[in-house]
Motif scaffolding. Sequence first.
Motif, PDB file in Angstrom:
ATOM      1  N   ARG A 139       1.505 -33.196 -16.259  1.00  0.00           N
ATOM      2  CA  ARG A 139       0.620 -32.091 -16.563  1.00  0.00           C
ATOM      3  C   ARG A 139      -0.048 -31.392 -15.119  1.00  0.00           C
ATOM      4  N   TYR A 142       2.321 -29.025 -14.065  1.00  0.00           N
ATOM      5  CA  TYR A 142       2.310 -27.332 -14.571  1.00  0.00           C
ATOM      6  C   TYR A 142       1.407 -27.026 -14.325  1.00  0.00           C
ATOM      7  N   GLY A 143      -0.286 -27.350 -13.959  1.00  0.00           N
ATOM      8  CA  GLY A 143      -0.767 -27.640 -13.443  1.00  0.00           C
ATOM      9  C   GLY A 143      -1.190 -26.550 -12.457  1.00  0.00           C
ATOM     10  N   VAL A 144      -0.356 -27.362 -11.527  1.00  0.00           N
ATOM     11  CA  VAL A 144      -0.540 -26.328 -10.165  1.00  0.00           C
ATOM     12  C   VAL A 144       0.727 -25.140 -10.425  1.00  0.00           C
ATOM     13  N   PHE A 146       1.429 -22.810 -12.527  1.00  0.00           N
ATOM     14  CA  PHE A 146       0.414 -22.038 -13.780  1.00  0.00           C
ATOM     15  C   PHE A 146      -0.842 -21.260 -12.685  1.00  0.00           C
ATOM     16  N   ALA A 147      -1.558 -22.310 -12.151  1.00  0.00           N
ATOM     17  CA  ALA A 147      -2.441 -21.794 -11.295  1.00  0.00           C
ATOM     18  C   ALA A 147      -2.306 -21.044 -10.035  1.00  0.00           C
ATOM     19  N   TYR A 166      -2.547 -26.694 -20.149  1.00  0.00           N
ATOM     20  CA  TYR A 166      -2.307 -27.068 -18.913  1.00  0.00           C
ATOM     21  C   TYR A 166      -2.751 -26.381 -17.557  1.00  0.00           C
ATOM     22  N   SER A 167      -3.342 -25.121 -17.827  1.00  0.00           N
ATOM     23  CA  SER A 167      -4.002 -24.708 -16.881  1.00  0.00           C
ATOM     24  C   SER A 167      -5.853 -24.067 -17.698  1.00  0.00           C
ATOM     25  N   ARG A 168      -6.720 -24.306 -17.247  1.00  0.00           N
ATOM     26  CA  ARG A 168      -8.040 -23.292 -18.236  1.00  0.00           C
ATOM     27  C   ARG A 168      -7.721 -22.062 -17.911  1.00  0.00           C
ATOM     28  N   SER A 169      -7.427 -20.831 -16.339  1.00  0.00           N
ATOM     29  CA  SER A 169      -7.876 -19.935 -16.428  1.00  0.00           C
ATOM     30  C   SER A 169      -6.549 -19.104 -16.954  1.00  0.00           C
ATOM     31  N   LEU A 170      -5.056 -19.612 -17.932  1.00  0.00           N
ATOM     32  CA  LEU A 170      -3.590 -19.754 -18.035  1.00  0.00           C
ATOM     33  C   LEU A 170      -4.006 -18.247 -18.851  1.00  0.00           C
TER      34      LEU A 170
END
Length: 396
Positions: A139, A142-144, A146-147, A166-170
């Motif tokens: 996580r 992939y969070g990195v 996507f961010a 995986y990302s709050r702002s996705l």
Amino acid sequence: MMRTPVLFVAMQTDAQSNGGVESLTQIALNAQRIRPILLTNIHSSRTARWREAGLETHVAPLGFSEGLNARQKPAARALAYLRYARIIRRLMNDTGIRLVHVNDPLAMQLALVPVRMQPGGRLTFNIRDTLDPGRSPSRFKYGVLFAAADHTFFLSREMADYWAPYSRSLRDRSSVTYSVVDPTHFQPGGPTAEERTPMVLVTGVVREKKGQLAFLEHVAPAVVAGGARLVFAGDFDPERDAYAAACARAAAPLGSAVSFLGFRRDLPDLIRAAAVVAIPSGHEGLVRVMIEAMACSRPVVSFDVCSAREILEREAPGAGVVVATGDHVGMSEALIRFCNDPVARAAAGAAGLAGAQRLFDPASVVARYEDVLIRLAGKSGLQSPTYGAEERSCAA
């Protein structure tokens, strides 16, 4: 017309069957307002195709297998990252590129640092798959990724929902855009299944993810007993690959009713020769053969992998049947019904064709990509479609 240059970075494998790279190829070939410049890791039939089409193409070998994790061959991996950083920065400086579009997670990792070091550099990410449900996902990784992306393209709303945690702002920096299907190659016609033993077609490189072994063990015997034959089209090397060898052993008791054709360039003809296309995969993003079969007016029976219900039940209702993943009896029954019922087969084919013409048209799909890419490259005042806005557009 001056076209905006965009660097497309895509990593290939030795397998010739590669739906993700084919999708990128269709975007590059149909681009009207951007000028794609391609960077990849191996010479292949696709790189030759890009060059034949007049697309500027650069090949830089990785020096390590993309299947290795960071603890394997760390020196080779570090050198590859440095080499790609130099190449990407040089291409951006030489061509005036300010936008890099990456087609897979490895390409994203290779491009991230050099793009962010370039003044005004922007980065878009086209993720084309979901993760193996049998493995624990990273996580953080992939969070990195996507961010770090200025915009992420998803191939379906189901994919967007899958990756959203995986990302709050996705959701605010992404859109849903289906793949392109070339209607000049994938179109109805050709031989009909009534003229021969009905054929069930399974495509894709023979590997564990695609689920061919379980299909051969649990579905194929019933389908053959029901009067059909099975054809597998995709990279197949039982001499060197243990999974392919296991598939060959599983198929042996069924004799000539099962054929492994290997990679084929006449896939449109094979689809048109089929009564039905089967998708036994364990996980997918948006299965390319599903949308190609629809364009050829052929029904699809799929496990409940990502995007299958969205396409076959909601966007093109009646184009096929989706069964629970691992429901081998349900898949067998659906395949046999399409093989033996020409009326059901024709109805599903018509529904699929209508959906394909509406959803996967090259001009409209590529235009949606270009709207986002041009805006991010600073060449247009267009607003980037968000996931929610695109969802409303697709559903309309």
